[in-house]
Write a protein that holds these residues in place. Structure first.
Motif, PDB file in Angstrom:
ATOM      1  N   LEU A  75      47.471  36.736  40.158  1.00 16.15           N
ATOM      2  CA  LEU A  75      46.855  37.724  39.269  1.00 16.15           C
ATOM      3  C   LEU A  75      47.524  39.082  39.412  1.00 16.15           C
ATOM      4  O   LEU A  75      47.744  39.782  38.421  1.00 16.15           O
ATOM      5  CB  LEU A  75      45.355  37.834  39.559  1.00 16.15           C
ATOM      6  CG  LEU A  75      44.563  38.776  38.671  1.00 16.15           C
ATOM      7  CD1 LEU A  75      44.707  38.403  37.208  1.00 16.15           C
ATOM      8  CD2 LEU A  75      43.105  38.762  39.078  1.00 16.15           C
ATOM      9  N   GLN A  79      49.281  40.943  36.159  1.00 14.09           N
ATOM     10  CA  GLN A  79      48.309  41.895  35.633  1.00 14.09           C
ATOM     11  C   GLN A  79      48.935  43.009  34.806  1.00 14.09           C
ATOM     12  O   GLN A  79      48.288  43.535  33.900  1.00 14.09           O
ATOM     13  CB  GLN A  79      47.485  42.491  36.761  1.00 14.09           C
ATOM     14  CG  GLN A  79      48.191  43.538  37.573  1.00 14.09           C
ATOM     15  CD  GLN A  79      47.273  44.171  38.578  1.00 14.09           C
ATOM     16  OE1 GLN A  79      46.069  44.019  38.508  1.00 14.09           O
ATOM     17  NE2 GLN A  79      47.848  44.883  39.513  1.00 14.09           N
ATOM     18  N   ARG A  87      42.540  42.017  31.701  1.00 16.03           N
ATOM     19  CA  ARG A  87      42.702  42.230  33.142  1.00 16.03           C
ATOM     20  C   ARG A  87      41.346  42.321  33.833  1.00 16.03           C
ATOM     21  O   ARG A  87      41.137  41.737  34.895  1.00 16.03           O
ATOM     22  CB  ARG A  87      43.474  43.529  33.367  1.00 16.03           C
ATOM     23  CG  ARG A  87      44.460  43.416  34.478  1.00 16.03           C
ATOM     24  CD  ARG A  87      45.049  44.732  34.869  1.00 16.03           C
ATOM     25  NE  ARG A  87      45.812  45.425  33.860  1.00 16.03           N
ATOM     26  CZ  ARG A  87      46.474  46.532  34.095  1.00 16.03           C
ATOM     27  NH1 ARG A  87      46.458  47.088  35.276  1.00 16.03           N
ATOM     28  NH2 ARG A  87      47.154  47.120  33.142  1.00 16.03           N
ATOM     29  N   ALA A  90      39.812  38.865  33.990  1.00 17.73           N
ATOM     30  CA  ALA A  90      40.447  38.037  35.011  1.00 17.73           C
ATOM     31  C   ALA A  90      39.929  38.375  36.411  1.00 17.73           C
ATOM     32  O   ALA A  90      39.613  37.480  37.201  1.00 17.73           O
ATOM     33  CB  ALA A  90      41.964  38.207  34.959  1.00 17.73           C
ATOM     34  N   TYR A  91      39.832  39.663  36.712  1.00 17.12           N
ATOM     35  CA  TYR A  91      39.296  40.056  38.017  1.00 17.12           C
ATOM     36  C   TYR A  91      37.826  39.682  38.148  1.00 17.12           C
ATOM     37  O   TYR A  91      37.373  39.257  39.216  1.00 17.12           O
ATOM     38  CB  TYR A  91      39.489  41.558  38.244  1.00 17.12           C
ATOM     39  CG  TYR A  91      40.841  41.892  38.792  1.00 17.12           C
ATOM     40  CD1 TYR A  91      41.129  41.731  40.136  1.00 17.12           C
ATOM     41  CD2 TYR A  91      41.856  42.362  37.966  1.00 17.12           C
ATOM     42  CE1 TYR A  91      42.374  42.032  40.639  1.00 17.12           C
ATOM     43  CE2 TYR A  91      43.101  42.669  38.464  1.00 17.12           C
ATOM     44  CZ  TYR A  91      43.355  42.504  39.801  1.00 17.12           C
ATOM     45  OH  TYR A  91      44.585  42.796  40.300  1.00 17.12           O
TER      46      TYR A  91
END
Length: 138
Positions: A75, A79, A87, A90-91
């Motif tokens: 990631l 990123q 982003r 995803a986190y």
């Protein structure tokens, strides 16, 4: 004399069609390794459940540590090519899945581990999106 206005290019290096390669520092692999190690140790500690240490919890902790470290490293590598919203998602998803797994190891129900993982992941999404959106370089 007539001059022309140069159109500014966005997101490109001068004179080249792609960005120059980013330098990888020691922190680019050290932070995911430390996060993975802490996560794996905590997962094996939860799995122990006040009993004797065994091979099963060692391997489970090692596997979860490696998987989380690889996902964090991957990631971090991709990123910079993502927009702030993706982003943040995803986190948030990575955090939700990791917290949900830890809560599930305690023996609680799937609904509780899913709800707590979703709540923590949503908090991480909001925080990450705010940070990435307000610090976006134009």
């Amino acid at each position: 004399m007539a001059t022309h206005a140069a159109m500014p290019t966005r997101g490109r290096a001068r004179g080249r069609g792609r960005r120059p390669a980013r330098r990888r520092t020691m922190l680019s692999w050290a932070i995911p390794a430390v996060l993975g190690a802490a996560y794996g140790l905590y997962a094996s500690f939860i799995l122990r459940n006040n009993g004797a240490s065994g091979g099963r919890q060692f391997w489970y902790g090692l596997i979860t540590a490696v998987v989380l470290a690889v996902l964090c490293y991957a990631l971090a590598r991709i990123q910079h090519g993502l927009i702030p919203l993706v982003r943040g998602v995803a986190y948030g998803a990575l955090t939700a899945a990791s917290i949900g797994l830890l809560v599930g190891l305690t023996g609680s129900s799937v609904l509780r581990s899913s709800a707590l993982g979703l709540a923590v992941g949503l908090g991480m999404f909001v925080t990450a999106f705010y940070l990435f959106y307000t610090h976006e370089k134009t």
